[in-house]
Design a protein around this motif. Structure first.
Motif, PDB file in Angstrom:
ATOM      1  N   PHE A 166      -1.305   2.806   1.287  1.00 32.86           N
ATOM      2  CA  PHE A 166      -0.361   1.710   1.523  1.00 32.86           C
ATOM      3  C   PHE A 166      -0.961   0.648   2.439  1.00 32.86           C
ATOM      4  O   PHE A 166      -0.605  -0.525   2.355  1.00 32.86           O
ATOM      5  CB  PHE A 166       0.933   2.243   2.139  1.00 32.86           C
ATOM      6  N   GLU A 181      10.168  -0.524   5.900  1.00 30.13           N
ATOM      7  CA  GLU A 181       8.857  -0.132   5.362  1.00 30.13           C
ATOM      8  C   GLU A 181       7.871   0.141   6.500  1.00 30.13           C
ATOM      9  O   GLU A 181       7.113   1.113   6.469  1.00 30.13           O
ATOM     10  CB  GLU A 181       8.294  -1.248   4.462  1.00 30.13           C
ATOM     11  N   TRP A 208       6.112   3.663   7.476  1.00 28.20           N
ATOM     12  CA  TRP A 208       4.658   3.766   7.597  1.00 28.20           C
ATOM     13  C   TRP A 208       4.267   4.410   8.932  1.00 28.20           C
ATOM     14  O   TRP A 208       3.382   5.279   8.983  1.00 28.20           O
ATOM     15  CB  TRP A 208       4.052   2.373   7.474  1.00 28.20           C
ATOM     16  N   VAL A 237       6.888   2.124   0.734  1.00 32.95           N
ATOM     17  CA  VAL A 237       6.686   3.247   1.652  1.00 32.95           C
ATOM     18  C   VAL A 237       7.995   3.996   1.856  1.00 32.95           C
ATOM     19  O   VAL A 237       8.018   5.218   2.007  1.00 32.95           O
ATOM     20  CB  VAL A 237       6.137   2.771   3.015  1.00 32.95           C
TER      21      VAL A 237
END
Length: 362
Positions: A297, A264, A268, A306
């Motif tokens: 997010f 994740e 990102w 994500v």
């Protein structure tokens, strides 16, 4: 003739990759069902699928399920009325939409961008009854139509996308910026382009108003996100600290969690890089499409989902196409490309295994 032949080759290659990748996902799902003596439907219907099916059957009986937009449950409900099992029907629709989205990507990101999207690690979510496939199909074609100054068609497609997930709101914002930055001249005026976007915006307004009628709260969607998925408002530095702490905390019951949360963070960071590069290339509307999602997010408790959102980021796949297209078609580069594609399929298979076995897969 050479151009037509190239287009045909690109189309064939996209269909072949779609078939190979979807067949691999199907083999993994069937194998898990057989090994664990489970029904194939129970293997496919993991996580959010249960929420979509429940909403399709009984509406928003559970307030937490207001976090899910009504478009996909309505489609599943319609499929159920025909006698088609909802999970099976949703899977077929998702598979078809993934090919439709790939051909839209071919238009806006190039053939290699479409192929890279089909080989994405989290592509399993485009082959099960999730919203990723239908949303991408509608949103990508909306963007393609808007770039061709076909704003009426773009608005209808964006409205459809806006029934499926909150990302439709971000799509509308990016389309506004595209309208503002698009070259003037022949075609629709700025006022004409912007007036069309009232249609998808109205979809969001209608859903928020509907939830207000059910709950008496204008923030019912946000409250559902917070109650069900810890997505209450936090400053970005708080979210990053909370997320960082999950990366190094072993979980004996769920050993995959730290690894998925690490992915994740990587996703990102990829979003940040894509936003900056798109801005550097003066693709302002594309940068806004990814950048606003990265920001969204960052305002949650931690970085969650994500990895799936990467599937929506067509500017990423366009940048990949730029890189691949700029390389010479030598035997050495073809071998490298084959190795990368094979590695992508392996990672995609591992991610599918996580999902089909009910493990956390973002």
């Amino acid at each position: 003739m050479a151009r037509v032949k190239r287009l045909e080759d690109d189309n064939l290659r996209i269909v072949q990759i779609w078939l190979v990748s979807r067949l691999m996902l199907a083999v993994i799902a069937v194998s898990i069902a057989i090994i664990n003596t489970r029904s194939l439907e129970s293997v496919v219907a993991q996580w959010d699928v249960a929420h979509f099916v429940a909403i399709s059957a009984q509406g928003y009986a559970d307030p937490k399920e207001m976090a899910f937009f009504p478009g996909w449950p309505l489609i599943l409900h319609a499929l159920g009325l025909t006698g088609i099992p909802k999970v099976l029907g949703g899977t077929i629709v998702a598979l078809v939409c993934s090919l439709v989205a790939a051909f839209a990507l071919k238009r806006i990101a190039g053939p290699w961008g479409a192929i890279a999207w089909l080989l994405a690690p989290t592509a399993v979510f485009t082959a099960v009854p999730y919203t990723e496939s239908p949303f991408c199909a509608a949103a990508f074609w909306a963007w393609e139509r808007a770039t061709k100054d076909k704003w009426g068609q773009a608005a209808v497609l964006a409205a459809l996308a806006s029934t499926l997930r909150v990302s439709g709101l971000f799509l509308i914002g990016a389309l506004v910026i595209l309208a503002l930055t698009q070259k003037r001249g022949r075609g629709q005026s700025l006022a004409g382009r912007l007036s069309w976007l009232v249609l998808p915006a109205a979809v969001i307004v209608v859903y928020v108003t509907y939830l207000y009628g059910l709950t008496g709260s204008w923030t019912a969607w946000f409250s559902a996100q917070e109650a069900g998925w810890q997505r209450g408002f936090h400053w970005p530095w708080e979210a990053l600290v909370n997320h960082w702490n999950t990366l190094w905390t072993p979980n004996l019951d769920h050993p995959e969690w730290p690894w998925v949360f690490r992915a994740e963070l990587i996703s990102w960071i990829v979003g940040l890089v894509v936003t900056v590069v798109a801005l550097a290339k003066r693709r302002v509307a594309e940068a806004s499409w990814v950048g606003v999602q990265v920001l969204a997010f960052s305002l949650s408790y931690w970085l969650m989902s994500v990895n799936r959102a990467v599937l929506l980021w067509f500017p990423l796949w366009r940048l990949i196409d730029d890189v691949v297209s700029s390389r010479p078609r030598t035997r050495g580069w073809m071998v490298v490309g084959g190795i990368i594609a094979a590695a992508a399929l392996v990672i995609q298979g591992v991610w599918a295994w996580l999902y089909f076995t009910g493990r956390w897969a973002s």
